[in-house]
Design a protein around this motif. Structure first.
Motif, PDB file in Angstrom:
ATOM      1  N   TRP A 163      -8.239 -13.141   7.853  1.00 42.64           N
ATOM      2  CA  TRP A 163      -8.083 -11.784   7.362  1.00 42.64           C
ATOM      3  C   TRP A 163      -6.701 -11.245   7.730  1.00 42.64           C
ATOM      4  O   TRP A 163      -6.160 -11.558   8.785  1.00 42.64           O
ATOM      5  CB  TRP A 163      -9.138 -10.865   7.978  1.00 42.64           C
ATOM      6  CG  TRP A 163     -10.521 -11.131   7.505  1.00 42.64           C
ATOM      7  CD1 TRP A 163     -11.404 -12.035   8.022  1.00 42.64           C
ATOM      8  CD2 TRP A 163     -11.201 -10.499   6.427  1.00 42.64           C
ATOM      9  NE1 TRP A 163     -12.583 -12.000   7.324  1.00 42.64           N
ATOM     10  CE2 TRP A 163     -12.492 -11.062   6.338  1.00 42.64           C
ATOM     11  CE3 TRP A 163     -10.845  -9.500   5.504  1.00 42.64           C
ATOM     12  CZ2 TRP A 163     -13.432 -10.663   5.380  1.00 42.64           C
ATOM     13  CZ3 TRP A 163     -11.771  -9.096   4.553  1.00 42.64           C
ATOM     14  CH2 TRP A 163     -13.043  -9.675   4.489  1.00 42.64           C
ATOM     15  N   GLY A 164      -6.179 -10.404   6.861  1.00 46.23           N
ATOM     16  CA  GLY A 164      -4.969  -9.687   7.176  1.00 46.23           C
ATOM     17  C   GLY A 164      -5.282  -8.444   7.987  1.00 46.23           C
ATOM     18  O   GLY A 164      -6.441  -8.141   8.268  1.00 46.23           O
ATOM     19  N   GLN A 165      -4.228  -7.700   8.337  1.00 47.47           N
ATOM     20  CA  GLN A 165      -4.402  -6.524   9.181  1.00 47.47           C
ATOM     21  C   GLN A 165      -4.761  -5.282   8.369  1.00 47.47           C
ATOM     22  O   GLN A 165      -5.167  -4.260   8.935  1.00 47.47           O
ATOM     23  CB  GLN A 165      -3.122  -6.262   9.983  1.00 47.47           C
ATOM     24  CG  GLN A 165      -2.008  -5.544   9.225  1.00 47.47           C
ATOM     25  CD  GLN A 165      -1.319  -6.400   8.171  1.00 47.47           C
ATOM     26  OE1 GLN A 165      -1.542  -7.606   8.080  1.00 47.47           O
ATOM     27  NE2 GLN A 165      -0.469  -5.775   7.374  1.00 47.47           N
ATOM     28  N   GLY A 166      -4.616  -5.359   7.074  1.00 50.23           N
ATOM     29  CA  GLY A 166      -4.970  -4.254   6.196  1.00 50.23           C
ATOM     30  C   GLY A 166      -3.782  -3.398   5.821  1.00 50.23           C
ATOM     31  O   GLY A 166      -2.808  -3.288   6.567  1.00 50.23           O
ATOM     32  N   THR A 167      -3.873  -2.806   4.638  1.00 47.08           N
ATOM     33  CA  THR A 167      -2.843  -1.877   4.178  1.00 47.08           C
ATOM     34  C   THR A 167      -3.529  -0.669   3.548  1.00 47.08           C
ATOM     35  O   THR A 167      -4.500  -0.820   2.795  1.00 47.08           O
ATOM     36  CB  THR A 167      -1.876  -2.560   3.179  1.00 47.08           C
ATOM     37  OG1 THR A 167      -0.825  -1.661   2.833  1.00 47.08           O
ATOM     38  CG2 THR A 167      -2.583  -3.016   1.906  1.00 47.08           C
ATOM     39  N   GLY A 205       0.820  -1.199   0.000  1.00 52.98           N
ATOM     40  CA  GLY A 205       0.000   0.000   0.000  1.00 52.98           C
ATOM     41  C   GLY A 205       0.859   1.256   0.000  1.00 52.98           C
ATOM     42  O   GLY A 205       2.081   1.203   0.098  1.00 52.98           O
ATOM     43  N   GLY A 206       0.195   2.398  -0.133  1.00 53.58           N
ATOM     44  CA  GLY A 206       0.937   3.651  -0.127  1.00 53.58           C
ATOM     45  C   GLY A 206       0.140   4.782  -0.720  1.00 53.58           C
ATOM     46  O   GLY A 206      -1.077   4.676  -0.898  1.00 53.58           O
ATOM     47  N   LEU A 207       0.842   5.872  -1.004  1.00 51.36           N
ATOM     48  CA  LEU A 207       0.241   7.077  -1.574  1.00 51.36           C
ATOM     49  C   LEU A 207       0.629   7.163  -3.048  1.00 51.36           C
ATOM     50  O   LEU A 207       1.809   7.027  -3.398  1.00 51.36           O
ATOM     51  CB  LEU A 207       0.742   8.301  -0.823  1.00 51.36           C
ATOM     52  CG  LEU A 207       0.353   9.673  -1.383  1.00 51.36           C
ATOM     53  CD1 LEU A 207      -1.159   9.860  -1.314  1.00 51.36           C
ATOM     54  CD2 LEU A 207       1.074  10.783  -0.608  1.00 51.36           C
ATOM     55  N   VAL A 208      -0.362   7.405  -3.885  1.00 47.32           N
ATOM     56  CA  VAL A 208      -0.113   7.494  -5.318  1.00 47.32           C
ATOM     57  C   VAL A 208      -1.043   8.548  -5.908  1.00 47.32           C
ATOM     58  O   VAL A 208      -2.132   8.786  -5.373  1.00 47.32           O
ATOM     59  CB  VAL A 208      -0.324   6.122  -5.999  1.00 47.32           C
ATOM     60  CG1 VAL A 208      -1.775   5.678  -5.906  1.00 47.32           C
ATOM     61  CG2 VAL A 208       0.166   6.123  -7.430  1.00 47.32           C
ATOM     62  N   ILE A 254      -8.658   1.278   3.140  1.00 49.09           N
ATOM     63  CA  ILE A 254      -7.790   0.235   3.692  1.00 49.09           C
ATOM     64  C   ILE A 254      -8.144  -1.058   2.970  1.00 49.09           C
ATOM     65  O   ILE A 254      -9.325  -1.430   2.897  1.00 49.09           O
ATOM     66  CB  ILE A 254      -7.977   0.070   5.203  1.00 49.09           C
ATOM     67  CG1 ILE A 254      -7.630   1.373   5.914  1.00 49.09           C
ATOM     68  CG2 ILE A 254      -7.104  -1.071   5.717  1.00 49.09           C
ATOM     69  CD1 ILE A 254      -7.901   1.341   7.414  1.00 49.09           C
ATOM     70  N   TYR A 255      -7.143  -1.711   2.427  1.00 44.68           N
ATOM     71  CA  TYR A 255      -7.345  -2.939   1.667  1.00 44.68           C
ATOM     72  C   TYR A 255      -6.961  -4.143   2.530  1.00 44.68           C
ATOM     73  O   TYR A 255      -5.871  -4.179   3.113  1.00 44.68           O
ATOM     74  CB  TYR A 255      -6.521  -2.908   0.390  1.00 44.68           C
ATOM     75  CG  TYR A 255      -7.139  -2.025  -0.671  1.00 44.68           C
ATOM     76  CD1 TYR A 255      -7.150  -0.635  -0.520  1.00 44.68           C
ATOM     77  CD2 TYR A 255      -7.737  -2.568  -1.803  1.00 44.68           C
ATOM     78  CE1 TYR A 255      -7.736   0.186  -1.481  1.00 44.68           C
ATOM     79  CE2 TYR A 255      -8.320  -1.756  -2.769  1.00 44.68           C
ATOM     80  CZ  TYR A 255      -8.319  -0.384  -2.603  1.00 44.68           C
ATOM     81  OH  TYR A 255      -8.901   0.423  -3.552  1.00 44.68           O
ATOM     82  N   TYR A 256      -7.864  -5.110   2.583  1.00 41.02           N
ATOM     83  CA  TYR A 256      -7.686  -6.298   3.407  1.00 41.02           C
ATOM     84  C   TYR A 256      -7.621  -7.547   2.526  1.00 41.02           C
ATOM     85  O   TYR A 256      -8.433  -7.723   1.613  1.00 41.02           O
ATOM     86  CB  TYR A 256      -8.832  -6.462   4.382  1.00 41.02           C
ATOM     87  CG  TYR A 256      -8.966  -5.362   5.397  1.00 41.02           C
ATOM     88  CD1 TYR A 256      -9.753  -4.243   5.149  1.00 41.02           C
ATOM     89  CD2 TYR A 256      -8.323  -5.439   6.625  1.00 41.02           C
ATOM     90  CE1 TYR A 256      -9.887  -3.230   6.080  1.00 41.02           C
ATOM     91  CE2 TYR A 256      -8.454  -4.435   7.573  1.00 41.02           C
ATOM     92  CZ  TYR A 256      -9.232  -3.334   7.289  1.00 41.02           C
ATOM     93  OH  TYR A 256      -9.361  -2.337   8.228  1.00 41.02           O
ATOM     94  N   CYS A 257      -6.692  -8.399   2.853  1.00 38.27           N
ATOM     95  CA  CYS A 257      -6.579  -9.704   2.215  1.00 38.27           C
ATOM     96  C   CYS A 257      -7.449 -10.696   2.999  1.00 38.27           C
ATOM     97  O   CYS A 257      -7.547 -10.621   4.232  1.00 38.27           O
ATOM     98  CB  CYS A 257      -5.114 -10.122   2.246  1.00 38.27           C
ATOM     99  SG  CYS A 257      -4.779 -11.775   1.628  1.00 38.27           S
ATOM    100  N   ASN A 258      -8.028 -11.634   2.277  1.00 32.58           N
ATOM    101  CA  ASN A 258      -8.911 -12.615   2.887  1.00 32.58           C
ATOM    102  C   ASN A 258      -8.672 -13.972   2.240  1.00 32.58           C
ATOM    103  O   ASN A 258      -8.390 -14.046   1.039  1.00 32.58           O
ATOM    104  CB  ASN A 258     -10.374 -12.187   2.694  1.00 32.58           C
ATOM    105  CG  ASN A 258     -11.367 -13.228   3.121  1.00 32.58           C
ATOM    106  OD1 ASN A 258     -11.964 -13.904   2.298  1.00 32.58           O
ATOM    107  ND2 ASN A 258     -11.529 -13.374   4.420  1.00 32.58           N
TER     108      ASN A 258
END
Length: 123
Positions: free
Chosen positions: A113-117, A9-12, A92-96
């Protein structure tokens, strides 16, 4: 028993691209469907894209043609290539993942679930 860790993740700026990665670890017997969801504060978490163990994919209408989900079964990983990003993709994007994991001599299903990015797209 199963952990999912996202990265990428990040700023774009609008129109740019990002690639999210997620790796699953632990006492994993197998992983069925994997997916990416996103959530904006104050709104419900929504499905962005999913992929079966056989490679069948499904996308939210809002990302079709811009995002591509893929996976590497040997690495227990799923990826989300995001192109032509828009400010409304900020979330916030979460993997599942739907997994079967070992516990002793048996195995059990779990939806992990992941912790999110954080993904932020500036206009």
């Amino acid at each position: 028993q199963v952990q999912l860790v996202e990265s990428g993740g990040g700023l774009v700026q609008a129109g740019g691209s990002l690639r999210l990665s997620c790796v699953a670890s632990g006492s994993i017997k197998s992983i069925n469907a994997m997916g990416w969801h996103r959530q904006v504060p104050g709104k419900q978490r929504e499905l962005v894209a999913s992929i079966t163990s056989g490679g069948n994919t499904n996308y939210a209408d809002s990302v079709k043609g811009r995002f591509t989900i893929s996976r590497d079964n040997a690495k227990n990983s799923v990826y989300l290539q995001m192109n032509s990003l828009k400010p409304e993709d900020t979330a916030i994007y979460y993997c599942n993942a739907d997994v079967l994991y070992y516990l002793g001599v048996s195995y059990y299903p779990a939806n992990s679930w992941g912790q999110g990015t954080q993904v932020t797209v500036s206009s």
